[in-house]
Design an enzyme around this catalytic site. Structure first.
Site, PDB file in Angstrom:
ATOM      1  N   HIS A   1       0.980  -1.216   0.109  1.00  0.00           N
ATOM      2  CA  HIS A   1      -0.078   0.031  -0.024  1.00  0.00           C
ATOM      3  C   HIS A   1       0.796   1.199  -0.145  1.00  0.00           C
ATOM      4  CE1 HIS A   1       1.033   0.117   4.158  1.00  0.00           C
ATOM      5  NE2 HIS A   1       0.773  -1.241   4.366  1.00  0.00           N
TER       6      HIS A   1
ATOM      7  N   GLY B   1       1.874   3.238   2.220  1.00  0.00           N
ATOM      8  CA  GLY B   1       2.896   3.143   3.343  1.00  0.00           C
ATOM      9  C   GLY B   1       4.162   2.621   2.890  1.00  0.00           C
ATOM     10  N   HIS B   2       4.076   1.466   2.277  1.00  0.00           N
ATOM     11  CA  HIS B   2       5.170   0.706   1.764  1.00  0.00           C
ATOM     12  C   HIS B   2       5.899   1.580   0.517  1.00  0.00           C
ATOM     13  CE1 HIS B   2       2.682  -2.888   3.151  1.00  0.00           C
ATOM     14  NE2 HIS B   2       3.539  -3.274   3.689  1.00  0.00           N
TER      15      HIS B   2
ATOM     16  N   ARG C   1      -3.735  -4.895   7.251  1.00  0.00           N
ATOM     17  CA  ARG C   1      -4.664  -5.240   8.053  1.00  0.00           C
ATOM     18  C   ARG C   1      -6.110  -4.371   7.712  1.00  0.00           C
ATOM     19  NH1 ARG C   1      -0.610  -7.565  11.433  1.00  0.00           N
ATOM     20  NH2 ARG C   1      -0.621  -9.662  11.329  1.00  0.00           N
TER      21      ARG C   1
HETATM   22  P1  AMP Z   1       4.580  -4.913   6.844  1.00  0.00           P
HETATM   23  O1  AMP Z   1       4.434  -5.297   5.295  1.00  0.00           O
HETATM   24  O2  AMP Z   1       3.296  -4.645   7.501  1.00  0.00           O
HETATM   25  O3  AMP Z   1       5.479  -5.984   7.559  1.00  0.00           O
HETATM   26  O4  AMP Z   1       5.488  -3.684   6.831  1.00  0.00           O
HETATM   27  C1  AMP Z   1       6.601  -3.556   6.039  1.00  0.00           C
HETATM   28  C2  AMP Z   1       7.297  -2.406   6.375  1.00  0.00           C
HETATM   29  O5  AMP Z   1       6.337  -1.275   5.813  1.00  0.00           O
HETATM   30  C3  AMP Z   1       7.560  -2.074   7.982  1.00  0.00           C
HETATM   31  O6  AMP Z   1       8.981  -1.690   8.290  1.00  0.00           O
HETATM   32  C4  AMP Z   1       6.386  -1.157   8.321  1.00  0.00           C
HETATM   33  O7  AMP Z   1       6.761  -0.486   9.549  1.00  0.00           O
HETATM   34  C5  AMP Z   1       6.239  -0.440   7.183  1.00  0.00           C
HETATM   35  N1  AMP Z   1       5.115   0.332   6.987  1.00  0.00           N
HETATM   36  C6  AMP Z   1       3.817  -0.414   7.361  1.00  0.00           C
HETATM   37  N2  AMP Z   1       2.869   0.623   7.052  1.00  0.00           N
HETATM   38  C7  AMP Z   1       3.345   1.645   6.947  1.00  0.00           C
HETATM   39  C8  AMP Z   1       2.909   3.052   7.080  1.00  0.00           C
HETATM   40  N3  AMP Z   1       1.692   3.148   7.156  1.00  0.00           N
HETATM   41  N4  AMP Z   1       3.833   3.783   6.938  1.00  0.00           N
HETATM   42  C9  AMP Z   1       5.041   3.996   6.888  1.00  0.00           C
HETATM   43  N5  AMP Z   1       5.630   2.673   6.940  1.00  0.00           N
HETATM   44  C10 AMP Z   1       4.570   1.422   6.949  1.00  0.00           C
END
Ligand code: AMP
Length: 287
Positions: A34, A36-37, A187
């Site tokens: 998304h 954020g990534h 999520r």
């Molecule tokens: P995940 O796929 O949820 O394991 O997240 C992978 C990376 O993306 C981790 O370092 C998370 O902290 C980061 N991440 C997830 N959501 C966000 C967000 N909304 N803003 C910034 N980084 C994010």
């Protein structure tokens, strides 16, 4: 962009780039990508010659009653987002390759791994640190990029890098949010429209606490009371796993904000568990 599935291939590509003097940035993810990534990818893209992204839903960091089987997966869309983001190598190993039969060794976090997220999710951070260490060893990037969204995870990775003398720089990037403040999260896809509307009460509660600090509050009790009031009224959470003011490096609770603090929260909206946090700094002018 090259999609890489075998650890040895990933290792070779990165090794060759390193030998040619190219810097490598690395963003580990669990996919269902998304904005954020994408914000992490953009930061890493701007700072490194080569950009590696892993998409790996790590079974080791899910508890037996957690959502490993139903965690959202969307490889095609993930590849599309990575391509748009200028990713050089999209690394998508299988669980069997990362954890071959007989796999037994894990990283044990220190006490910071047993509180808050670690208390709610026993074994979670051992699983996280183990996979991060393995991925770092495969890619050997100059910099690993992590999100502030998962603040405890980022603090634990920083500590592991320091404690185990890992030759990598850790860059923690700000939380990317939707227009109404809700932090992007894979999520969020679980939320019904009614739950999604309530979910924005979580960032609002954190902002209400930040405003309370700006208005002079400095005791944890007052700051947390403000956050809880807004949270209860607007998010109507089915459960609050924790709401706490902590030291951002150790995750030890603070009773008073007189330097840097971090307000952290985990709530359940329906069956979905959401986490968020807000750095809070005591105003410098305070006596
Ligand atoms: P995940 O796929 O949820 O394991 O997240 C992978 C990376 O993306 C981790 O370092 C998370 O902290 C980061 N991440 C997830 N959501 C966000 C967000 N909304 N803003 C910034 N980084 C994010």
């Amino acid at each position: 962009m090259r999609i890489v599935t075998h650890p040895e291939t990933m290792r070779d590509l990165a090794r060759r780039a390193r030998r040619s003097g190219e810097s490598i940035g690395f963003v580990p993810t669990m996919g269902a990508l998304h904005d954020g990534h994408a914000a992490l990818f953009a930061r890493a893209r701007g700072e490194s010659r080569r950009l590696a992204v892993s998409v790996f839903v790590n079974p080791l960091q899910f508890g037996p009653r957690e959502d490993y089987a139903r965690y959202p997966r969307n490889d095609l869309n993930d590849a599309r987002i990575c391509r748009w983001s200028g990713v050089d190598w999209l690394y998508m190993p299988t669980a069997a390759e990362v954890y071959p039969p007989g796999f037994a060794t894990q990283v044990t976090p220190g006490p910071m791994g047993d509180v808050f997220e670690g208390e709610a999710r026993p074994g979670h951070f051992s699983g996280v640190l183990t996979v991060v260490l393995k991925l770092l060893e495969t890619v050997r990037p100059d910099t690993i990029y992590l999100g502030q969204k998962d603040a405890q995870q980022a603090a634990l990775v920083m500590l592991m890098v320091r404690d185990l003398d890992l030759p990598v720089h850790v860059s923690v990037c700000p939380t990317a949010r939707e227009r109404d403040g809700l932090a992007y999260s894979s999520r969020n896809a679980y939320l019904s429209p009614e739950e999604r509307a309530r979910a924005r009460g979580l960032p609002r509660a954190l902002k209400a606490a930040r405003q309370a600090v700006r208005d002079g509050a400095d005791s944890a009790r007052a700051i947390l009371a403000e956050a809880k009031r807004t949270l209860t009224r607007e998010a109507k959470p089915d459960q609050i796993d924790y709401l706490a003011l902590v030291d951002p490096r150790t995750f030890q609770p603070l009773t008073r904000l007189d330097g840097r603090g971090l307000l952290i929260a985990a709530v359940r909206i329906g069956r979905t568990r959401l986490i968020d946090n807000m750095p809070l700094n005591a105003p410098r002018s305070r006596p």
